[in-house]
Design a protein around this motif. Structure first.
Motif, PDB file in Angstrom:
ATOM      1  N   VAL A   1     -80.413 -52.565  56.012  1.00  0.00           N
ATOM      2  CA  VAL A   1     -80.087 -52.073  57.458  1.00  0.00           C
ATOM      3  C   VAL A   1     -78.786 -51.986  57.677  1.00  0.00           C
ATOM      4  O   VAL A   1     -77.481 -53.160  57.197  1.00  0.00           O
ATOM      5  N   LYS A   2     -77.985 -50.990  57.739  1.00  0.00           N
ATOM      6  CA  LYS A   2     -76.625 -51.331  58.351  1.00  0.00           C
ATOM      7  C   LYS A   2     -75.968 -51.378  59.982  1.00  0.00           C
ATOM      8  O   LYS A   2     -77.101 -50.925  60.920  1.00  0.00           O
ATOM      9  N   PHE A   3     -75.454 -52.489  59.681  1.00  0.00           N
ATOM     10  CA  PHE A   3     -75.237 -52.993  61.422  1.00  0.00           C
ATOM     11  C   PHE A   3     -73.675 -53.734  61.429  1.00  0.00           C
ATOM     12  O   PHE A   3     -73.047 -53.868  60.024  1.00  0.00           O
ATOM     13  N   ARG A   4     -72.671 -53.644  62.070  1.00  0.00           N
ATOM     14  CA  ARG A   4     -71.573 -54.447  62.365  1.00  0.00           C
ATOM     15  C   ARG A   4     -72.137 -55.184  63.997  1.00  0.00           C
ATOM     16  O   ARG A   4     -72.536 -54.524  64.550  1.00  0.00           O
ATOM     17  N   SER A   5     -70.558 -56.278  64.280  1.00  0.00           N
ATOM     18  CA  SER A   5     -70.687 -56.711  65.302  1.00  0.00           C
ATOM     19  C   SER A   5     -69.848 -56.226  66.459  1.00  0.00           C
ATOM     20  O   SER A   5     -68.983 -54.926  65.976  1.00  0.00           O
ATOM     21  N   THR A   6     -70.618 -56.043  67.573  1.00  0.00           N
ATOM     22  CA  THR A   6     -69.383 -55.507  68.187  1.00  0.00           C
ATOM     23  C   THR A   6     -69.229 -56.234  69.701  1.00  0.00           C
ATOM     24  O   THR A   6     -69.906 -56.653  70.241  1.00  0.00           O
TER      25      THR A   6
END
Ligand SMILES: Cc1cc2nc3c(=O)[nH]c(=O)nc-3n(C[C@H](O)[C@H](O)[C@H](O)COP(=O)(O)OP(=O)(O)OC[C@H]3O[C@@H](n4cnc5c(N)ncnc54)[C@H](O)[C@@H]3O)c2cc1C
Length: 526
Positions: A68-73
């Motif tokens: 899964v592709k994610f980042r915190s924002t």
């Protein structure tokens, strides 16, 4: 907050199902799940879906599953800088650049005056209708000029190639003033001319309620300088050509790319400008069904009318590309000068028209040894040729693609009826456009058919000329301070060559409001 990318959602699925899907992908329960963006993935006709970007608020530790592709924002919001309101500021033009400048400054208490050579929205709609129905052009209130600027009678596409945190602020303002909320999540957001007309009117009312004022049917006709600095301006009432001087400590020019007379006046007064590359070509129209079937296959029945974006490079280094594609739209005659014809495209929010249209463009640069107005002069020449080729009365020259490729004038149409008003005259595009442009069109269109099956259909129609997709002139401004060579005079939006399209012009308008507001605050604090 965690932002997940490329989450699959079936075309017919409800966005509510994303909650459970994201919980599985992140391996934890989620307090909230918000769809931020959705784009149709149409690479495989038999397996099309929405590719989504989703913001999730986890309840505990995340344990992402698989790839899964994610980042915190922290989803930082844009905030206009706090400024001390002072001095008299005038904004010329009520297009996206001028309106957003005025809105931001009015909220800071600056009380801007907006000058607009065209009429307000209702008066403008009547003038455009008169032009479409009777071929009577009003040179100050038309498709290019009037409340909301060139964008009001457009497709209202809001996608942009720039990357700027003000984009989200612009989209949110549009929603606040009446645009559909979908524009906040669609990858290719669009408003439509029917909704845009009330959006710009609502923006105007808010600016007035904050202390700003609008002078419609009033043009900037001159500027007064002293020692290289702006000292005041001259305005002209369109109704009786009466002129008057106006005090002005800072001036924002947001005049769009069709204010040619104003650009020439400003150059004479010493505003530094340079020639800029631009494009020339035609509008191409197909049946929308042909485009939607080619793009979406069997999904075309459940999806909105398909857009496309195509380009090709030729062996001699030239390129052909599509621009401002309007699904289910109409080709419009976007003339603003007597005896000239120029094409563009628009659509309603529902995009319910029979035809799809798009500009087909070839880049042009380095004209006339770099003379500042050489590009503008070429635009004017081609627009006049088109007027003559159309037989007068603002009829546009039209040719079928089959005849264009065969090199013979058209005498009858196939199954695509041109949508341009007040009308069209069948003939040859090569009577209007230079041979080097026609040659790129001929060779390029055939290649584009390989990217979109049916694009080269002989019944497709070409309408000429598409000359005003961008400004052929750039006002030179400092990259850091955004100042021009005239103290107190700022240039914003498409006309100065700083933006191309509704959203980037609005963003540029905000940037220039920041610079002009800071200039006034500084000047009056000493
Ligand atoms: C038919 C059409 C369809 C389009 N479709 C799209 C689309 O779907 N998506 C998109 O992103 N872009 C579209 N565009 C382009 C888009 O409208 C422009 O990029 C955008 O409006 C530029 O914004 P602006 O504020 O810089 O200038 P403009 O919107 O051109 O506004 C300039 C304003 O200045 C006024 N003005 C000029 N000279 C003077 C003067 N001397 N005194 C007083 N007022 C003056 C004019 O009357 C005008 O209202 C379209 C354009 C047209 C014509």
């Amino acid at each position: 907050m965690i932002r997940l990318f490329e989450i699959r959602m079936e075309i017919t699925e409800s966005p509510e199902l994303l909650h459970g899907r994201c919980e599985k992908l992140l391996g934890c329960r989620l307090k909230s799940v918000k769809l931020v963006k959705r784009a149709i993935d149409a690479r495989h006709k038999s397996d099309m879906f929405y590719s989504c970007t989703v913001d999730c608020e986890p309840e505990g530790q995340i344990r992402p599953a698989g790839r899964v592709k994610f980042r915190s924002t922290d989803d930082a919001e844009y905030a206009f800088p706090k400024l001390e309101p002072s001095g008299k500021i005038v904004i010329v033009g009520s297009g996206p650049a001028g309106l957003f400048s005025a809105l931001m400054l009015a909220r800071q208490g600056f009380c801007p005056t907006v000058l607009e050579r065209g009429g307000e929205a209702r008066e403008r709609a009547a003038a455009v209708k008169r032009f479409f129905d009777e071929g009577k052009l009003d040179e100050n209130t038309n498709i290019q000029f009037g409340e909301g600027g060139a964008g009001t009678f457009s497709d209202g596409k809001l996608n942009t190639g720039i990357n700027d945190m003000r984009i989200r602020a612009v989209l949110k303002e549009f929603v606040r003033f009446g645009a559909p909320e979908d524009i906040l999540i669609d990858a290719a957001p669009h408003i439509g001319t029917d909704i845009l007309r009330s959006v710009v009117k609502n923006m105007r009312n808010e600016i007035i309620s904050l202390g700003g004022r609008f002078l419609f049917n009033t043009a900037l006709s001159d500027i007064m300088l002293e020692g290289g600095a702006l000292r005041g301006i001259r305005i002209k009432k369109i109704a009786d050509a009466a002129e008057a001087d106006m005090e002005c400590d800072a001036l924002i020019l947001a005049i769009g790319h069709s204010g040619r007379d104003t650009m020439r006046m400003l150059y004479k007064r010493g505003l530094a400008m340079e020639q800029k590359p631009f494009s020339i070509g035609v509008r191409i129209e197909h049946k929308q069904k042909l485009i939607s079937d080619a793009m979406y296959g069997s999904f075309s029945k459940v999806l909105p009318p398909a857009p496309y974006k195509l380009w090709t490079h030729l062996d001699d280094g030239s390129s052909l590309y599509t621009f401002c594609m309007c699904p289910g739209g109409f080709v419009v005659n976007a003339a603003s000068e007597r005896g000239g014809v120029v094409t563009n495209g628009m659509s309603n929010n529902a995009r319910e028209g029979e035809n799809a249209n798009s500009a087909l463009l070839v880049n042009v640069s380095g004209l006339g040894g770099g003379a500042v107005f050489a590009g503008m002069e070429l635009q004017e020449k081609l627009e006049k040729k088109a007027f003559a080729a159309g037989g007068g009365g603002y009829f546009a020259p039209v040719q079928t693609l089959g005849d264009f490729l065969a090199g013979k004038p058209s005498s009858r149409l196939g199954n695509v009826e041109p949508t341009i008003k007040p009308g069209y005259t069948l003939g040859s595009i090569s009577d209007v456009l230079p041979e080097d442009i026609c040659s790129v069109l001929r060779r390029g269109i055939v290649k584009l058919d390989k990217r979109l099956k049916g694009f080269c259909a002989p019944d497709a129609v070409l309408t000429a000329p598409e000359t005003r997709s961008s400004s052929p002139v750039r006002v030179i401004r400092d990259r850091e301070t955004l100042k021009t060579n005239i103290d107190g005079l700022f240039s914003a939006g498409e006309g100065g060559g700083h933006a191309g399209g509704i959203t980037s012009s609005a963003v540029d308008g905000i940037r220039i409001a920041e610079a002009a507001g800071a200039f006034l605050s500084d000047r009056f604090s000493h």
